[in-house]
Every structure is written in structure tokens, then in C-alpha cells.
Design a protein around this motif. Sequence first.
Motif: not given
Length: 518
Positions: A285-286, A163-169, A200-205, A247-250
Motif C-alpha cells: 500500500a505504501v 523537509k519532512v517537518q515542512d511537508m507535515i506542517t 525502535e520507539i518511533n512510528d517511522i524510523a 515521499g515515504l513519510c507522506e
Amino acid sequence: MSNATVEAKAKLNKFEKLKAQKDGLAVQSELIDFANRGWEAIDKDDRDVRLKWLGIFFRPVTPGKFMLRLRMPSGVITSGQMRVLGEIVQRYGDDGNADITTRQNLQLRGIRIEDIPSILDRMHQHGLTSIQSGMDNVRNITASPVAGLDADELIDTRGLVQKVQDMITNNSQGNPAFTNLPRKFNIAIAGCRDNSVHAEINDIAFVPAYKDENLGFNVLVGGFFSAQRCAAAIPLDVWVQPDEVVGLCEAILVLFRDHGSRGVRQKTRLMWLIEEWGVEKFRSAVANQMGKTLERAAPQDEILWEKRDHIGIHAQKQPGLNYVGLHVPVGRLFSGEMLELARIADVYGSGELRLTVEQNLILPNVPDSRLPALLAEPILQVFSVNPEPLTRAVVSCTGNQFCNFALIETKNRAVALINELAAELQVSKPVRIHWTGCPNSCGQPQVADIGLMGTKARKDGQTVEAVDLFMGGTVGKDAHLGTCVQKAIPCDELKEVLRSILIQNFGAVAKVESGFDP
Ligand code: SRM
Ligand code: SF4
């Protein structure tokens, strides 16, 4: 904000100018024209930069032979898809192969631009996409490679990742909303207990955590590696339910897109924005962007295990079924092997394969009764279910065979060197050795027991290939990044250095038959 920061933000970097002139995704409608004209006639900015929005990478090291980076959400691939990809690279003979990447993904090599339209058509027919997998886009979204199989998992995250991929792409069509981020962006969603995604090495985890007996995720933000700075992700102090993940990723992507610095390129990853605002302002802000109050993080997360590498035979949560982890040396696959993997997935499993961030493969859903026959298959001599502990945990980035940033050759050297050491030494448990060809750190040397980063050194009046040595990276529970402990070791002296480290720090002992006397 300091004057230096204001100035750095005000001046757009060269990639921002390029994107402002013409969006990366605009080349989507020009592909047939590019294919007809041939690689040498394509505008240089389109060829070298914008095509990366479609996952098509011009390789200056092998001009005319492009790399195609796919998206493999959660590292899941069907046998049919693997077969199609194997057939695509097969037509390029010795130039064609594929690499499993450190983001649980596949990259194809040797691809000619004239074939790209038909390759993409064929991929789309089989549910595959390479859209927005390079440059200032969100990379492949990682998850537990045994999601839905692992008897001890907390949440099967495959649906969420998709779902996150589908939202982004925009369902793989290409999404104008997220085509122009200030920089690359990494997302990981863990549903397991062993931090198999390197949260720990991701922008969002997202890491699993209980709140009032409800299972959701604590959120970490801002982790990244770059040539000049590496930072572990920090807690956002937010706990979300699974249905809030998209929603949080978006929301974070919108904030990053609209407020992230587009100045000095080395200071444009998400962490720089978080630090500029402070984490509490960023958090508010998020919440504003999502239009809701966010819950504070759960006091503890459920990452309580050492990291597993998934190699070998493991009982699944489904009674009578097993997942079988195969060791793929430094992630490299050739077309014949890809076709063979597709075949064994059909014959012994359920027609599915999984990829791991250690660049290995998993064959799920093998019934108990089929294990002996599977283990007798010749391909398992190449991709072992029981590799030597020393060779088992070697990871390597692409290196100078295909990557023009590389300062050294990596993959072939990594395999040759570890085989030599494994012939002489034995260790009781795997030692995670990660190679990376330059400070960009695609091979993640900072998460390794022993990390090797390509550099140059002077030796006997000559410039030679060398590595900086990293140690102390830990993974799984309480993961933390390793640091550089020794600089510029010439590659031809590396074997001796590694041998001493393996003996002194990892309890390696000489193999009797080698005659080696440490
Ligand atoms: Fe990477 C750029 C390969 C994972 C940090 N990376 C590149 C390029 C595209 C450079 C280029 O155009 O030649 C490399 C393509 C070489 C090739 O032909 O294969 C490249 N990166 C890779 C892969 C294939 C390494 C591998 O062998 O597995 C990985 C592909 C992942 C994927 O499927 O999308 C890969 N790269 C990573 C990771 C690891 C991760 O994500 O866990 C990192 C560090 C984590 C991070 O990004 O925070 C990483 N790659 C970079 C950077 C430094 C980013 C920065 O903020 O400065 C660059 C350079 C850049 O973006 O300017 C880079
Ligand atoms: Fe290329 Fe450097 Fe990344 Fe290795 S670490 S793939 S050499 S950019």
C-alpha cells in the motif's frame, strides 16, 4: 478482521467526535479572541483539546498557566531563538521555565493566554513554531543531535528532517492534510552509527544502510508506547534513498489518516493498522501510494555502535572545532540559564545549541583555543561537562508538578534521590535511569537500564506514591525494550531498592568518605 475489531473500528472515540465537530487547527483564527476573553471564558473543548493543535496546552494542575510545546527539528536551536524563549518565560517570574523533552524539543511553562498572540508573532519572527505539536499530529522529528558535526556520521540528516517537518506542517502554517490523524505519530531519522534517536520507539524510523554502495535508509515502522501496550518498531523491509524520505513519510501518513482505526483510542496507533493488514500488504500500500516500486531492505544497517550521550568535549569533523555536551539535570531550564546559554553559544561557539533526547544540551563549534575559557564559565558549574556517572544519565518526564495524568512527582524526586545515592555510591560507568509519572511512558522507562513508572501503592493503610520497576532496556545497536520486574514499590522505600540494584547489577561501590557500609 474479528467481530471485536470491526466493532472497535466502527464506533468513533470521543476525540474523533470532537474533531468532526470542529477541526483542531480551526482555533488558529480565534486566538486573538481567546486572548481578549481570558482562559476561563474559552469553550472547554477548544481550551483543553483543540489548542494543542497549536502547541498550547491547558494545564489543569496550574489553571491559567499554559504550557507551550515547540517544534525543534533535529533539536537545533540558535542562540537568538534561545534568548527569545528565555525572555518569554522570564516575564512569568517563578512560574516561567522550560523543559528539554525526550523528543529533543522545548516546552515553555507559565504562559498566559492573553500573551499568546504576541508570543507566537515573536516566535515566528525568529523562525520558531509550535504548530501541530500535540494531540493527533506528528510530534517533533528527532535526529542525531550532532548531525553535521560528528566525525563518524554517515548522513547529515538536518535538511531531510526540516523537509519532512515542512511537508507535515505546510511550512509551519498548519496543514489541513495532516491535521486529523487517528492518533499521535512519531518520526525519527538517524544519520549516525549509534541510534541516538531510539529508532525502535518511533512510528517511522529511518536508519542508515548501504545498498550497492549507495547510502540510504532501512525503514522501521509501528514502534510506540502507550498505557496498555508497548511495541518495538518492526522492519518494513524497505530501503529508500535520502530523496525518497519525504515521499515515504507522506505516503504512510496518508494511509494512516485514511485507514487507521478511529475506534477504541488505545488501539489507534500505526502498529494496529500494520497488524490488521499484515506488513506485506502495508508495504504494498505504501508503494502504491508513492506510485513506485520500493526496494527491499538492505541486509544490514549501519547502527553498529553503543549509544553515546554526547556529554563532554568531542572533536568535530571540522578540524580545530569541538562540540561540548552539557548535562542539564532532568532537562529543566530557568530563564536566566537560557539567557546565559545563549550568551555562551555566541561567545564561544557559532551561536547555535543542540538538544538531545536525554534532555541535555550541546554547544557546537567551539574552537580548541576557546575551550579553557568556556570551561571556566560559572554556568558550567550548573550544567556540567563531566557529571558523576550516577547523575549523568537520569531522564524524567514532567510528573505531577504540571501533568494531570501523573500518579507521582518525578523530576524533583529524581534529582534528589540520585544526588543522595551519588553521595554514597560510585559506579564506573553511567547507569541510565528513566522516570515516568504514569503508564503513558513519556519518560521512556522501557529504554532504560533502570526504568521507574509512577503508580500508587497501599502502605500502612494509606495510598502512597510508588513506582513499577523496569529493567533490561538496551539502546544503540540491537536496542530492545526493558520490562517490568517489580510492581508498586513505595517511593519512600525506593532508595534502598535502587541502592541494592546498583550494587548487585551495576557494580556500584561505597564511597569511602560517605561512611556508608553496603
Ligand atoms: Fe508524552 C501525553 C509530556 C514524550 C507518550 N505527554 C503527554 C501529555 C501531553 C499529557 C498532558 O496533556 O498532560 C504530557 C504533557 C505534560 C507536560 O505538561 O509537560 C506529555 N511527552 C511529554 C514530554 C514533555 C515528556 C518529557 O518530559 O520529556 C515529551 C514531549 C515530547 C515532545 O517534545 O513532543 C513526551 N510521550 C513522549 C514519549 C517519548 C517519545 O516520543 O520518545 C512517549 C512514548 C512514545 C510514543 O508516543 O509512542 C509519550 N504522551 C504519551 C502518551 C501515550 C500515547 C499513546 O499512544 O497512548 C500520552 C497520552 C496520550 O497521547 O493520550 C502522552
Ligand atoms: Fe504526564 Fe504520564 Fe507523560 Fe509523565 S508519563 S508527562 S505523567 S502523561
